[in-house]
Design a protein around this motif. Structure first.
Motif: not given
Length: 184
Positions: A63, A90, A93-94, A97
């Motif tokens: 991360q 993931l 989450w990417e 962000q």
């Protein structure tokens, strides 16, 4: 923020150790287009702008590297396939962000599609984190087929430094698809 010149590619690894069995293969296709001298498809790859990590790295290490790459990214290509998971990867989450912290415009590229003329018809493929940001209009996004000309046009045009996307359900016109030879 860092100099934001890169394009970040996000995809679902599908929990596979073998990249040919995951959506990584689409990212590899874009890398191949960029590396080929006879193809006009050049971009600054955000993945080359930070130290690489292995899939076996701790999540916190991975991360941290992703945040470094996102900080230098002007846009993000989100590769969506028939196999992309709704959650648990993931990729979710990417996306969070990119949209929530780095305000990066998304280029949502659908593998296996010749056209994207109504993004809502493809909404059943969206990971939950993407759906939430499209539904609440916090994501600035253009939806395209995973095709070289559409992707290159979107990468060149839509960025934190360039033309702004005014919404989360933007797509190219039928005429643009015809121009690129995707439909007649």
């Amino acid at each position: 923020m860092a100099n934001r010149t890169g394009t970040y590619f996000a995809f679902d690894g599908l929990g596979e150790a073998d990249p040919t069995k995951s959506d990584f293969r689409y990212y590899a296709t874009a890398q191949g287009w960029s590396a080929a001298d006879h193809i006009d498809f050049k971009f600054v790859n955000s993945h080359d702008k930070a130290s690489s990590v292995r899939d076996t790295s701790k999540l916190s290490t991975l991360q941290a590297s992703i945040r470094q790459r996102l900080a230098g990214s002007k846009n993000m290509v989100v590769i969506i396939s028939n196999d992309t998971r709704k959650s648990g990867s993931l990729l979710s989450w990417e996306i969070e962000q990119a949209v929530d912290y780095y305000e990066i415009p998304l280029i949502i590229a659908y593998a296996g599609r010749n056209t994207v003329l109504d993004p809502l018809l493809l909404s059943n493929f969206w990971p939950t984190s993407l759906r939430m940001r499209i539904d609440n209009d916090s994501a600035q996004a253009i939806h395209i087929p995973f095709k070289k000309d559409a992707m290159l046009d979107a990468i060149r045009r839509f960025s934190v430094n360039g033309e702004k996307l005014k919404g989360s359900k933007i797509f190219y016109t039928r005429e643009a698809h015809v121009h690129w030879g995707y439909i007649s």
